[in-house]
Design a protein around this motif. Structure first.
Motif, PDB file in Angstrom:
ATOM      1  N   VAL A 240       0.852  -1.199   0.000  1.00  0.00           N
ATOM      2  CA  VAL A 240       0.000   0.000   0.000  1.00  0.00           C
ATOM      3  C   VAL A 240       0.882   1.241   0.000  1.00  0.00           C
ATOM      4  O   VAL A 240       0.569   2.248  -0.636  1.00  0.00           O
ATOM      5  CB  VAL A 240      -0.935   0.004   1.231  1.00  0.00           C
ATOM      6  N   MET A 241       2.001   1.123   0.697  1.00  0.00           N
ATOM      7  CA  MET A 241       2.919   2.251   0.821  1.00  0.00           C
ATOM      8  C   MET A 241       3.866   2.354  -0.373  1.00  0.00           C
ATOM      9  O   MET A 241       5.072   2.565  -0.217  1.00  0.00           O
ATOM     10  CB  MET A 241       3.721   2.112   2.120  1.00  0.00           C
ATOM     11  N   THR A 242       3.313   2.188  -1.567  1.00  0.00           N
ATOM     12  CA  THR A 242       4.104   2.367  -2.788  1.00  0.00           C
ATOM     13  C   THR A 242       3.434   3.385  -3.692  1.00  0.00           C
ATOM     14  O   THR A 242       2.211   3.559  -3.655  1.00  0.00           O
ATOM     15  CB  THR A 242       4.262   1.043  -3.568  1.00  0.00           C
ATOM     16  N   TRP A 243       4.232   4.021  -4.504  1.00  0.00           N
ATOM     17  CA  TRP A 243       3.696   4.990  -5.471  1.00  0.00           C
ATOM     18  C   TRP A 243       2.792   4.305  -6.478  1.00  0.00           C
ATOM     19  O   TRP A 243       1.835   4.897  -6.976  1.00  0.00           O
ATOM     20  CB  TRP A 243       4.845   5.710  -6.189  1.00  0.00           C
ATOM     21  N   GLU A 244       3.065   3.028  -6.753  1.00  0.00           N
ATOM     22  CA  GLU A 244       2.291   2.314  -7.771  1.00  0.00           C
ATOM     23  C   GLU A 244       0.942   1.792  -7.260  1.00  0.00           C
ATOM     24  O   GLU A 244       0.088   1.404  -8.050  1.00  0.00           O
ATOM     25  CB  GLU A 244       3.101   1.116  -8.304  1.00  0.00           C
ATOM     26  N   CYS A 245       0.739   1.762  -5.941  1.00  0.00           N
ATOM     27  CA  CYS A 245      -0.521   1.262  -5.386  1.00  0.00           C
ATOM     28  C   CYS A 245      -1.695   2.069  -5.929  1.00  0.00           C
ATOM     29  O   CYS A 245      -1.624   3.293  -6.059  1.00  0.00           O
ATOM     30  CB  CYS A 245      -0.501   1.340  -3.866  1.00  0.00           C
TER      31      CYS A 245
END
Length: 356
Positions: A240-245
Motif C-alpha cells: 500500500v505504501m508504494t507509489w504504484e498502489c
C-alpha cells in the motif's frame, strides 16, 4: 537470505519469491499488480467490487465487476507481459463463481482464495491452466480444504498461502485466537499446516509451495518465514505504501500517520474479525451506532442490509477514494512501522535483499 531459489508454482516461475497480497476495494488493481509482476514477484488483483469506478457500477454492479476483472488484468499484463499475475477472490462474495470464471477467461495465472473455504474452486477452473491457492490460517482449515479437493476433484493445491494473525483485512481466526497466539505458538501452527501440505504433495507426486503471510513487514519477518520452510512470503500492507498502489494518496497517508495504538480489531459484516486503523467512522461503529447502507449492491452472500452495522462496500470505496474519516481502513498489525512511500522495487528489495 543468501541464495533464495525462485518460486515455482507448477509451470510458473517467479524470480523473486514475493506475493503481493490482494486488497479490496480498489487498493490492489492492475497498476499495483503489474508493477509487482514486472519486478519479478507475483502481482495480485482483488476482485472485491473491482468495478467501483465503472459508470454503471451502482445500476449494473455485477456486469461492471466482470468487465473490470478483464480490463484490470489487461492493464497489469501490459505492464508485465511475462510476469505472473493473478487474482484474490473472496469466497464470501455473492458472485464468487462468476468472478472465478471471469478471472480464468481473462487469462489469470493464479487465483488465491480465502475469506471462507474455497472448497468448490477446483471445479470452477477445470480445463484451464490457472493455478489455485487456498488461504489457510489453521491446520484444521488446511485439512478440510485439501481433503475435500482430494475426494471430490482428485486434485490438490498448486500453492498454499498460510495467513497468520498479524495480517490485515479479514482474518481467519476468532477473536480469542487472535488474542492468544504468540509468535512461537503460531510458528508451531505453520509447521502443522506444512505437514498437511506435504501429505497431499506426496500423494499427488508434486511439489506444493507454501507462502507465509501476515506481519511480513520487513526483512527480519521475511527471513523468519523462510527459516520455517516457506517457499515465498506474501506481503500486503507494505505494498500500500508504494507509489504504484492503486489507492488514493490520502489512504497511503493514513498508514504513515497510524500509531501502534490506532491498530484495532473490528467485526466485519462478512462475519469475520478484521484489522483496521481506528478513525471517526470505526469509532462510531464501535460505539454501537449504525451507518445505514445507502444502496445494497449485493456484494456478500450472507449480508442482510437491514441489519448490518454498516455497508462494507461503501466503507471500502470511501477508503480507496481517500475519504478517510468515513472509511474502513484495513491494515496489517505492523502498519504503524510505515515511514515513507516507496517504489514496488524498493519494497521487494527491502524484504528480500539482493539475494534473488
Amino acid at each position: 537470505m543468501k541464495g533464495l531459489p525462485e518460486l515455482v508454482i507448477g509451470d510458473l516461475k517467479v524470480k523473486r519469491p514475493v506475493i503481493q497480497g490482494g486488497m479490496g476495494v480498489g487498493v490492489s488493481l492492475g497498476q499495483l499488480a503489474g508493477a509487482v509482476a514486472k519486478e519479478g514477484g507475483v502481482g495480485i488483483i482483488s476482485t472485491a467490487q473491482i468495478g467501483f469506478r465503472e459508470p454503471d457500477f451502482e445500476t449494473n454492479t455485477r456486469a461492471a465487476n466482470i468487465r473490470a476483472i478483464g480490463s484490470e488484468f489487461q492493464r497489469a499484463r501490459e505492464t508485465a507481459p511475462d510476469g505472473v499475475i493473478g487474482f484474490n477472490i473472496m469466497v464470501a462474495l455473492k458472485d464468487y463463481d462468476e468472478h472465478v470464471k471471469a478471472a480464468v477467461d481473462a487469462g489469470a495465472d493464479l487465483i488465491v482464495s480465502g475469506a471462507g473455504l474455497p472448497i468448490e474452486l477446483p471445479g470452477l477452473v477445470e480445463g484451464s491452466s490457472t493455478k489455485i491457492a487456498p488461504i489457510v490460517s489453521t491446520e484444521k482449515s488446511a485439512k478440510v480444504i485439501l481433503k475435500y479437493w482430494d475426494k471430490k476433484f482428485s486434485r490438490t493445491a498448486d500453492l498454499v498461502v498460510i495467513e497468520g494473525p498479524k495480517a490485515g483485512g479479514h482474518l481467519g481466526f476468532d477473536r480469542e485466537q487472535l488474542e492468544t497466539y504468540t509468535q512461537e505458538s503460531y510458528d508451531n501452527e505453520i509447521e502443522r499446516i506444512m505437514a498437511v501440505v506435504r501429505k497431499y504433495a506426496q500423494k499427488y507426486q508434486v511439489y506444493i509451495p507454501v507462502a507465509v503471510a501476515g506481519g511480513i513487514s520487513d526483512k527480519d519477518a521475511a527471513e523468519h518465514a523462510f527459516s520455517l520452510g516457506a517457499d515465498a512470503v506474501q506481503a500486503a500492507t507494505r505494498f500500500v505504501m508504494t507509489w504504484e498502489c492503486d489507492a488514493d494518496l490520502s489512504y497511503k497517508q493514513s498508514y504513515l500517520n497510524a500509531k501502534k495504538e490506532d491498530v484495532i480489531l473490528v467485526k466485519s459484516p462478512v462475519g469475520m474479525p478484521g484489522r483496521a486503523i481506528k478513525n471517526p467512522f470505526i469509532s462510531h461503529v464501535m460505539a454501537g451506532e449504525r451507518v445505514k447502507p445507502k444502496r445494497c449492491l449485493g456484494c456478500l452472500k450472507n449480508c442482510n442490509p437491514a441489519e448490518v452495522p454498516y455497508c462494507i462496500t461503501e466503507a471500502l470505496i470511501k477508503a480507496a477514494k481517500g475519504e478517510i474519516g468515513e472509511a474502513l481502513l484495513f491494515c496489517g498489525a505492523d502498519v504503524w512501522k510505515a515511514e515513507k512511500i516507496e517504489t514496488v522495487k524498493e519494497v521487494i528489495d527491502s524484504l528480500l535483499g539482493d539475494c534473488v
